[in-house]
Each structure stands twice: as C-alpha cells, then as structure tokens.
Design a protein around this motif. Structure first.
Motif, short mmCIF file in Angstrom:
data_model
loop_
_atom_site.label_atom_id
_atom_site.label_comp_id
_atom_site.label_asym_id
_atom_site.label_seq_id
_atom_site.Cartn_x
_atom_site.Cartn_y
_atom_site.Cartn_z
N GLY A 103 88.50 35.16 35.82
CA GLY A 103 88.86 36.53 36.13
C GLY A 103 87.82 37.56 35.72
O GLY A 103 88.07 38.76 35.82
N VAL A 104 86.66 37.13 35.27
CA VAL A 104 85.61 38.05 34.84
C VAL A 104 84.38 37.77 35.70
O VAL A 104 83.88 36.65 35.75
CB VAL A 104 85.26 37.88 33.35
N ALA A 105 83.88 38.80 36.40
CA ALA A 105 82.77 38.61 37.33
C ALA A 105 81.46 38.29 36.60
O ALA A 105 80.77 37.33 36.96
CB ALA A 105 82.60 39.85 38.20
N ALA A 106 81.12 39.07 35.62
CA ALA A 106 79.85 38.87 34.91
C ALA A 106 80.02 37.85 33.79
O ALA A 106 81.07 37.81 33.14
CB ALA A 106 79.37 40.20 34.32
N PRO A 107 79.02 37.02 33.56
CA PRO A 107 79.13 36.05 32.46
C PRO A 107 79.09 36.75 31.10
O PRO A 107 78.51 37.82 30.96
CB PRO A 107 77.92 35.15 32.66
N TRP A 108 79.73 36.11 30.14
CA TRP A 108 79.70 36.60 28.76
C TRP A 108 78.48 35.96 28.11
O TRP A 108 78.34 34.73 28.09
CB TRP A 108 80.98 36.20 28.05
N GLN A 109 77.57 36.78 27.58
CA GLN A 109 76.33 36.29 26.99
C GLN A 109 76.20 36.77 25.55
O GLN A 109 76.60 37.88 25.22
CB GLN A 109 75.12 36.79 27.78
N TYR A 110 75.59 35.92 24.73
CA TYR A 110 75.27 36.30 23.36
C TYR A 110 74.21 35.34 22.81
O TYR A 110 73.96 34.29 23.37
CB TYR A 110 76.52 36.30 22.46
N ASP A 111 73.57 35.75 21.73
CA ASP A 111 72.59 34.92 21.03
C ASP A 111 73.22 34.38 19.76
O ASP A 111 73.97 35.09 19.09
CB ASP A 111 71.34 35.73 20.69
N GLY A 112 72.93 33.14 19.45
CA GLY A 112 73.46 32.51 18.25
C GLY A 112 72.39 31.68 17.55
O GLY A 112 71.23 31.62 18.00
N ALA A 113 72.78 31.04 16.48
CA ALA A 113 71.86 30.20 15.72
C ALA A 113 72.62 29.00 15.15
O ALA A 113 73.80 29.12 14.82
CB ALA A 113 71.22 30.99 14.59
N LEU A 114 71.93 27.88 15.09
CA LEU A 114 72.48 26.66 14.49
C LEU A 114 71.68 26.33 13.24
O LEU A 114 70.47 26.11 13.32
CB LEU A 114 72.36 25.49 15.46
N PRO A 115 72.32 26.28 12.07
CA PRO A 115 71.62 25.80 10.89
C PRO A 115 71.58 24.27 10.96
O PRO A 115 72.55 23.63 11.36
CB PRO A 115 72.48 26.29 9.73
N LEU A 116 70.44 23.70 10.61
CA LEU A 116 70.28 22.24 10.67
C LEU A 116 69.85 21.72 9.30
O LEU A 116 69.09 22.38 8.59
CB LEU A 116 69.23 21.88 11.72
N VAL A 117 70.36 20.55 8.95
CA VAL A 117 69.99 19.90 7.69
C VAL A 117 69.58 18.47 7.99
O VAL A 117 70.11 17.83 8.91
CB VAL A 117 71.15 19.92 6.66
N ARG A 118 68.61 17.99 7.22
CA ARG A 118 68.16 16.61 7.40
C ARG A 118 69.03 15.68 6.58
O ARG A 118 69.22 15.88 5.39
CB ARG A 118 66.71 16.44 6.98
N GLY A 119 69.61 14.69 7.27
CA GLY A 119 70.39 13.66 6.58
C GLY A 119 69.49 12.49 6.23
O GLY A 119 68.27 12.60 6.25
#
Length: 164
Positions: A103-119
């Motif tokens: 029901g929404v014509a324009a896409p919802w956009q945002y910037d995010g970040a993923l923290p990563l850790v070495r196992g």
C-alpha cells in the motif's frame, strides 16, 4: 656482473615468497563475506540462514522474523557498503536497506550497520535489534500501520450536512 644478477634474482625470489606468505595469511574468513551473506539471506526472506550467521542465532531468528512480519514487505534489497575493521576481532559493515511495503508507492529506505565479531572459525554478526534498523531497541519491533483520515462531512447541494 654476475654477483649483481644473483642479488637481483635472490631479491625477486624473496619478494615472491613474501607475497605468497602474506596471501596465505589473508585467506581466512573475512567480515565482509559474513555481512554480505547475512544481508543477502535477510533480503530474500531466509531468516533461518541469516540468523545462523549471528552470534546468537535464536535471538536473531526471532528478531528477523518479527521484523519481516511487522513490515509485511513484498521485497527487500539490502546493499553492503563500507566494511571497516576495529582491531583484529571486531568490524563494522554499513548497509543500505530498501523495503517495498504494501500500500505504499515509494520504498522505505534507511542506512544501517552490522557489528561483526570474529569467532573461533569465522566472523559473526553481533546480534542486537539495531542490526535491523539503527533506532530499533530491545523489546520493540516495527509494524506497518494504515490510518484512515477522519471522514469528511457529507453535504447536500446547498452545503447543508446530510448527517449530523
């Protein structure tokens, strides 16, 4: 003239060995590989595969499923951006999200970040709700809510209300 040729050959051999040794050490898992795989799985709706790349798969799966259900998104495009190391065992991967919502014509956009850790053997997404959206906190989720405006008054041709 002969000793100089030997020195050049020896230097070239050492350069090849050093380059080979460096590439051997660089062959291990990379944080960008984990971030890319997580974003691809999440974007195609495979929350189980995405959750397996997190350091807490059960919590990640619950959060990913709630997010997807709340959005009711018809399509998602998650694009990996810059991946920056934060020491030997930590990194951060920036991404851009674009969701098509009903029901929404324009896409919802945002910037995010993923923290990563070495196992022990690989990199993992360090799970938290803000992995899904930077403003998301524990105990909260997203939802698409449609609100209809208050109904306008119906009037006759003279401008008088038909209903009161």
């Amino acid at each position: 003239m002969r000793p100089r040729g030997r020195i050049v050959a020896a230097a070239a051999a050492l350069t090849v060995l050093a380059t080979s040794a460096c590439s051997l050490f660089d062959e291990g898992p990379k944080p960008e590989d984990t971030a890319r795989a997580f974003l691809e799985a999440w974007g195609r709706g495979d929350t189980a595969a995405a959750a397996e790349l997190a350091d807490d798969p059960a919590a990640a799966r619950a959060g990913l499923d709630a997010f997807r259900t709340g959005l009711a998104a018809t399509a998602g495009a998650l694009t990996l951006g810059e991946v920056a190391g934060e020491g030997e065992d930590r990194a951060s991967a920036r991404y851009t999200a674009e969701w098509r919502l009903p029901g929404v014509a324009a896409p919802w956009q945002y910037d995010g970040a993923l923290p990563l850790v070495r196992g022990d053997e690989s990199w993992r997404v360090q799970w938290g709700p803000s992995d899904l959206h930077p403003d998301l906190q524990a105990g909260r989720t997203v939802a698409v809510v449609r609100e209809l405006p208050e109904r306008a008054a119906l009037q006759d041709a003279a401008g008088d209300p038909l209903f009161t």
